[in-house]
Design a protein around this motif. Structure first.
Motif, mmCIF file in Angstrom:
data_model
loop_
_atom_site.group_PDB
_atom_site.id
_atom_site.type_symbol
_atom_site.label_atom_id
_atom_site.label_comp_id
_atom_site.label_asym_id
_atom_site.label_seq_id
_atom_site.Cartn_x
_atom_site.Cartn_y
_atom_site.Cartn_z
ATOM 1 N N UNK A 51 -17.334 10.328 4.012
ATOM 2 C CA UNK A 51 -16.130 9.613 3.538
ATOM 3 C C UNK A 51 -14.821 9.901 4.810
ATOM 4 N N UNK A 52 -14.241 10.804 4.470
ATOM 5 C CA UNK A 52 -13.271 11.771 5.366
ATOM 6 C C UNK A 52 -12.632 11.098 6.150
ATOM 7 N N UNK A 53 -11.758 10.741 6.931
ATOM 8 C CA UNK A 53 -10.223 11.586 6.238
ATOM 9 C C UNK A 53 -9.747 10.049 5.648
ATOM 10 N N UNK A 54 -9.618 11.440 4.945
ATOM 11 C CA UNK A 54 -8.708 10.973 3.648
ATOM 12 C C UNK A 54 -6.718 10.575 3.529
ATOM 13 N N UNK A 55 -6.730 9.112 2.733
ATOM 14 C CA UNK A 55 -5.058 9.346 3.277
ATOM 15 C C UNK A 55 -4.217 10.110 1.640
ATOM 16 N N UNK A 56 -3.369 10.192 1.645
ATOM 17 C CA UNK A 56 -2.647 11.150 0.693
ATOM 18 C C UNK A 56 -3.134 10.408 -0.741
ATOM 19 N N UNK A 57 -2.923 9.329 -0.349
ATOM 20 C CA UNK A 57 -2.833 7.941 -2.302
ATOM 21 C C UNK A 57 -4.619 8.576 -2.149
ATOM 22 N N UNK A 58 -5.319 8.282 -1.739
ATOM 23 C CA UNK A 58 -6.825 8.316 -1.636
ATOM 24 C C UNK A 58 -6.713 10.011 -2.661
ATOM 25 N N UNK A 59 -6.153 11.301 -1.809
ATOM 26 C CA UNK A 59 -6.385 12.344 -2.286
ATOM 27 C C UNK A 59 -5.743 12.393 -3.499
ATOM 28 N N UNK A 60 -4.954 11.918 -3.894
ATOM 29 C CA UNK A 60 -4.125 12.011 -5.468
ATOM 30 C C UNK A 60 -5.429 11.167 -6.044
ATOM 31 N N UNK A 61 -5.661 9.992 -4.988
ATOM 32 C CA UNK A 61 -6.554 9.917 -6.951
ATOM 33 C C UNK A 61 -7.908 10.562 -7.334
ATOM 34 N N UNK A 62 -8.512 10.720 -6.129
ATOM 35 C CA UNK A 62 -9.322 11.257 -6.033
ATOM 36 C C UNK A 62 -9.194 12.975 -6.983
ATOM 37 N N UNK A 63 -7.958 13.534 -6.792
ATOM 38 C CA UNK A 63 -7.776 14.761 -7.685
ATOM 39 C C UNK A 63 -6.959 14.803 -8.943
ATOM 40 N N UNK A 64 -6.523 13.819 -9.511
ATOM 41 C CA UNK A 64 -6.493 12.791 -10.526
ATOM 42 C C UNK A 64 -7.427 12.991 -11.530
ATOM 43 N N UNK A 65 -8.394 11.822 -11.010
ATOM 44 C CA UNK A 65 -9.067 11.481 -11.587
ATOM 45 C C UNK A 65 -10.391 12.614 -12.306
ATOM 46 N N UNK A 66 -10.681 13.552 -11.130
ATOM 47 C CA UNK A 66 -11.037 15.075 -11.333
ATOM 48 C C UNK A 66 -10.533 15.734 -12.463
ATOM 49 N N UNK A 67 -9.453 15.941 -12.439
ATOM 50 C CA UNK A 67 -8.356 16.240 -14.247
ATOM 51 C C UNK A 67 -8.517 15.825 -15.077
ATOM 52 N N UNK A 68 -8.809 14.109 -14.825
ATOM 53 C CA UNK A 68 -8.516 13.933 -15.849
ATOM 54 C C UNK A 68 -10.390 13.904 -16.657
ATOM 55 N N UNK A 69 -11.286 14.145 -16.278
ATOM 56 C CA UNK A 69 -12.478 14.468 -16.583
ATOM 57 C C UNK A 69 -12.277 15.670 -17.408
#
Length: 122
Positions: A51-69
């Motif tokens: 699914x790449x490339x990602x926007x900065x916002x998408x990277x942020x949401x992916x990282x935050x959701x992983x961190x939350x888990x």
């Protein structure tokens, strides 16, 4: 005043050590935490490839959701360890407490899945 600041810095550095000890302990001894880390190591490269490339916002949401888990799993594990130590025998209210903590991890996982799907689709 400077001595007080140096002591505070040393104390904070020591606290980071405790935090890393907890993370490494979970990596070594907690199957659920290990599974989530291994699953992520497998999932993210495949996801990025597809699914790449990602926007900065998408990277942020992916990282935050992983961190939350990961955060909720660490909290759940520490909660379960403490309850098992304080109250080793079976008790209905302890079971409910553990189930609710596990529910938090499940909700975090659903959120991470939701984010991954939304990022992939849009």
């Amino acid at each position: 005043m400077a001595l007080y600041t140096v002591k505070m810095i040393k104390k904070q550095i020591k606290r980071f050590g405790f935090a890393f000890e907890g993370i490494f302990y979970a990596l070594k001894h907690d199957l659920a935490f290990q599974s989530e880390i291994i699953g992520s190591v497998i999932f993210f490269p495949i996801y990025i490839y597809l699914f790449a490339p990602f926007t900065q916002t998408e990277i942020l949401f992916l990282a935050l959701s992983f961190s939350l888990v990961i955060i909720t799993e660490l909290q759940n594990t520490s909660f379960e360890y403490a309850l098992d130590k304080v109250h080793p025998e079976q008790h209905e209210s302890i079971k409910r407490s553990k189930d609710m903590a596990a529910g938090g991890v499940l909700i975090a996982g659903f959120f991470a899945l939701f984010v991954a799907i939304i990022v992939a689709l849009f």
